[in-house]
Scaffold this motif. Sequence first.
Motif, PDB file in Angstrom:
ATOM      1  N   VAL A   1       0.832  -1.202   0.000  1.00  0.00           N
ATOM      2  CA  VAL A   1       0.000   0.000   0.000  1.00  0.00           C
ATOM      3  C   VAL A   1       0.867   1.253   0.000  1.00  0.00           C
ATOM      4  N   ALA A   2       1.985   1.194   0.738  1.00  0.00           N
ATOM      5  CA  ALA A   2       2.877   2.350   0.791  1.00  0.00           C
ATOM      6  C   ALA A   2       3.385   2.713  -0.599  1.00  0.00           C
ATOM      7  N   GLU A   3       3.742   1.708  -1.391  1.00  0.00           N
ATOM      8  CA  GLU A   3       4.223   1.965  -2.748  1.00  0.00           C
ATOM      9  C   GLU A   3       3.092   2.471  -3.653  1.00  0.00           C
ATOM     10  N   ALA A   4       1.890   1.948  -3.438  1.00  0.00           N
ATOM     11  CA  ALA A   4       0.749   2.443  -4.212  1.00  0.00           C
ATOM     12  C   ALA A   4       0.521   3.926  -3.929  1.00  0.00           C
ATOM     13  N   MET A   5       0.659   4.329  -2.668  1.00  0.00           N
ATOM     14  CA  MET A   5       0.494   5.738  -2.328  1.00  0.00           C
ATOM     15  C   MET A   5       1.601   6.579  -2.949  1.00  0.00           C
ATOM     16  N   ASP A   6       2.845   6.066  -2.922  1.00  0.00           N
ATOM     17  CA  ASP A   6       3.952   6.793  -3.560  1.00  0.00           C
ATOM     18  C   ASP A   6       3.689   6.973  -5.049  1.00  0.00           C
ATOM     19  N   TRP A   7       3.170   5.932  -5.674  1.00  0.00           N
ATOM     20  CA  TRP A   7       2.913   5.981  -7.118  1.00  0.00           C
ATOM     21  C   TRP A   7       1.834   7.011  -7.428  1.00  0.00           C
ATOM     22  N   ALA A   8       0.752   6.968  -6.670  1.00  0.00           N
ATOM     23  CA  ALA A   8      -0.324   7.935  -6.884  1.00  0.00           C
ATOM     24  C   ALA A   8       0.169   9.358  -6.640  1.00  0.00           C
ATOM     25  N   SER A   9       1.010   9.552  -5.617  1.00  0.00           N
ATOM     26  CA  SER A   9       1.560  10.882  -5.336  1.00  0.00           C
ATOM     27  C   SER A   9       2.450  11.362  -6.468  1.00  0.00           C
ATOM     28  N   ALA A  10       3.274  10.444  -6.999  1.00  0.00           N
ATOM     29  CA  ALA A  10       4.163  10.807  -8.104  1.00  0.00           C
ATOM     30  C   ALA A  10       3.357  11.204  -9.342  1.00  0.00           C
ATOM     31  N   LEU A  11       2.335  10.449  -9.641  1.00  0.00           N
ATOM     32  CA  LEU A  11       1.494  10.762 -10.810  1.00  0.00           C
ATOM     33  C   LEU A  11       0.792  12.104 -10.630  1.00  0.00           C
ATOM     34  N   HIS A  12       0.301  12.338  -9.412  1.00  0.00           N
ATOM     35  CA  HIS A  12      -0.365  13.609  -9.138  1.00  0.00           C
ATOM     36  C   HIS A  12       0.620  14.772  -9.273  1.00  0.00           C
ATOM     37  N   ALA A  13       1.871  14.567  -8.798  1.00  0.00           N
ATOM     38  CA  ALA A  13       2.880  15.624  -8.893  1.00  0.00           C
ATOM     39  C   ALA A  13       3.211  15.955 -10.347  1.00  0.00           C
ATOM     40  N   LEU A  14       3.091  14.967 -11.227  1.00  0.00           N
ATOM     41  CA  LEU A  14       3.346  15.185 -12.656  1.00  0.00           C
ATOM     42  C   LEU A  14       2.132  15.760 -13.385  1.00  0.00           C
ATOM     43  N   GLY A  15       1.041  15.902 -12.667  1.00  0.00           N
ATOM     44  CA  GLY A  15      -0.165  16.434 -13.280  1.00  0.00           C
ATOM     45  C   GLY A  15      -0.928  15.409 -14.097  1.00  0.00           C
ATOM     46  N   ALA A  16      -0.615  14.128 -13.909  1.00  0.00           N
ATOM     47  CA  ALA A  16      -1.296  13.079 -14.674  1.00  0.00           C
ATOM     48  C   ALA A  16      -2.721  12.913 -14.173  1.00  0.00           C
ATOM     49  N   ARG A  17      -3.647  12.788 -15.106  1.00  0.00           N
ATOM     50  CA  ARG A  17      -5.048  12.590 -14.744  1.00  0.00           C
ATOM     51  C   ARG A  17      -5.472  11.138 -14.930  1.00  0.00           C
ATOM     52  N   GLU A  18      -4.608  10.368 -15.610  1.00  0.00           N
ATOM     53  CA  GLU A  18      -4.878   8.952 -15.759  1.00  0.00           C
ATOM     54  C   GLU A  18      -3.557   8.206 -15.892  1.00  0.00           C
ATOM     55  N   LEU A  19      -3.616   6.904 -15.676  1.00  0.00           N
ATOM     56  CA  LEU A  19      -2.412   6.074 -15.709  1.00  0.00           C
ATOM     57  C   LEU A  19      -2.323   5.402 -17.073  1.00  0.00           C
ATOM     58  N   ASP A  20      -1.701   6.102 -18.013  1.00  0.00           N
ATOM     59  CA  ASP A  20      -1.517   5.517 -19.338  1.00  0.00           C
ATOM     60  C   ASP A  20      -0.193   4.741 -19.353  1.00  0.00           C
ATOM     61  N   PRO A  21       0.002   3.854 -20.327  1.00  0.00           N
ATOM     62  CA  PRO A  21       1.206   3.012 -20.350  1.00  0.00           C
ATOM     63  C   PRO A  21       2.516   3.792 -20.310  1.00  0.00           C
ATOM     64  N   ASP A  22       2.624   4.908 -21.051  1.00  0.00           N
ATOM     65  CA  ASP A  22       3.869   5.668 -21.078  1.00  0.00           C
ATOM     66  C   ASP A  22       4.171   6.299 -19.720  1.00  0.00           C
ATOM     67  N   THR A  23       3.161   6.906 -19.104  1.00  0.00           N
ATOM     68  CA  THR A  23       3.356   7.513 -17.782  1.00  0.00           C
ATOM     69  C   THR A  23       3.677   6.451 -16.738  1.00  0.00           C
ATOM     70  N   ALA A  24       3.019   5.307 -16.831  1.00  0.00           N
ATOM     71  CA  ALA A  24       3.301   4.219 -15.893  1.00  0.00           C
ATOM     72  C   ALA A  24       4.747   3.771 -16.012  1.00  0.00           C
ATOM     73  N   ALA A  25       5.235   3.626 -17.245  1.00  0.00           N
ATOM     74  CA  ALA A  25       6.612   3.172 -17.445  1.00  0.00           C
ATOM     75  C   ALA A  25       7.613   4.173 -16.880  1.00  0.00           C
ATOM     76  N   ARG A  26       7.321   5.461 -17.015  1.00  0.00           N
ATOM     77  CA  ARG A  26       8.249   6.486 -16.540  1.00  0.00           C
ATOM     78  C   ARG A  26       8.263   6.620 -15.025  1.00  0.00           C
ATOM     79  N   THR A  27       7.223   6.153 -14.367  1.00  0.00           N
ATOM     80  CA  THR A  27       7.120   6.335 -12.910  1.00  0.00           C
ATOM     81  C   THR A  27       7.216   5.023 -12.139  1.00  0.00           C
ATOM     82  N   LEU A  28       7.697   3.972 -12.794  1.00  0.00           N
ATOM     83  CA  LEU A  28       7.781   2.681 -12.100  1.00  0.00           C
ATOM     84  C   LEU A  28       8.682   2.729 -10.872  1.00  0.00           C
ATOM     85  N   GLY A  29       9.635   3.657 -10.862  1.00  0.00           N
ATOM     86  CA  GLY A  29      10.531   3.760  -9.712  1.00  0.00           C
ATOM     87  C   GLY A  29       9.830   4.136  -8.423  1.00  0.00           C
ATOM     88  N   ALA A  30       8.595   4.623  -8.528  1.00  0.00           N
ATOM     89  CA  ALA A  30       7.835   4.949  -7.319  1.00  0.00           C
ATOM     90  C   ALA A  30       7.176   3.732  -6.711  1.00  0.00           C
TER      91      ALA A  30
END
Length: 300
Positions: free
Chosen positions: A248-277
């Motif tokens: 769950v902690a990693e899921a929260m980090d991932w959602a926070s990272a996506l929000h910080a990037l201004g992402a409104r949805e989890l598309d394949p390209d954005t997911a690949a770029r943020t896997l480190g979260a």
Amino acid sequence: MLLGVSQPTLPADPVALGTALEATGYLPDEGLATAAYLALVMHRPLFLEGEAGVGKTALARALAEVTGRPLYRLQCYEGLEASHALYDWDFGRQLLHLRAAEAANAAGDPAELEAGLYDRRFLLARPLLQALEDSPSVLLVDEVDRADDEFEAFLLEVLSDFTISIPELGTVRAETPPLVVLTSNRTREVHDALKRRCLYHWLEHPDFEREVAILRRRLPDVTDSLARQVARATAKLRSLDLLKPPGVAEAMDWASALHALGARELDPDTAARTLGAVLKYREDTDRVHALTRGALFGGG
């Protein structure tokens, strides 16, 4: 414990405890709320096992908040000794005390001076002693599976009667046994003797709706749609043969990272770029990149 400071009324039943925990932002299921309630009213340690990141440590913090008790955390590691968990003497202050006595020509009786060196003011209390002295309290023994067998046996002795013997000062006994939460990531099996002393609960990763609720509660700025996509993608990652499935902690980090990037949805390209979260091992990221990203992170 400060006199005159009222403590919150303890929850009347597991449902009430679950509701109180939810108010702190921790969303337990019925089984976990029941186990925590029984540990509280029966004065029994609660032994929590599960994958890293499922909320074991966070439960102890939430219980401290709900009960209004101070939280003392003992982080276990290989080579941990009893003195690091119990107490130690402040040799620096003891030496200063000796020098001050010599400067004042107040050495007096050597035996009396030596006895004065072992006064309570020179004692450095570690988490176990702090939890017993500051009663009632919450004691978190984190990742007990990382400690050695010898420390595990010592811990069992302390938890049997919640007393600590200090040869120079006497015995310290908790007026009210602390609420003890032990956690294990199961890097090794903990001995049965310690488990028998405790109430046991295995924490699973939350189901989809509960994980969405956790993300929305802890990250209110994240949209419901993005929270659902992150929860769904995280569940897919957990189904793979990864070295470290995300919690769950990693899921929260991932959602926070996506929000910080201004992402409104989890598309394949954005997911690949943020896997480190969400993934913490190169082998895991390589494995995910090798798979069809669209199959893992396709919308919804």
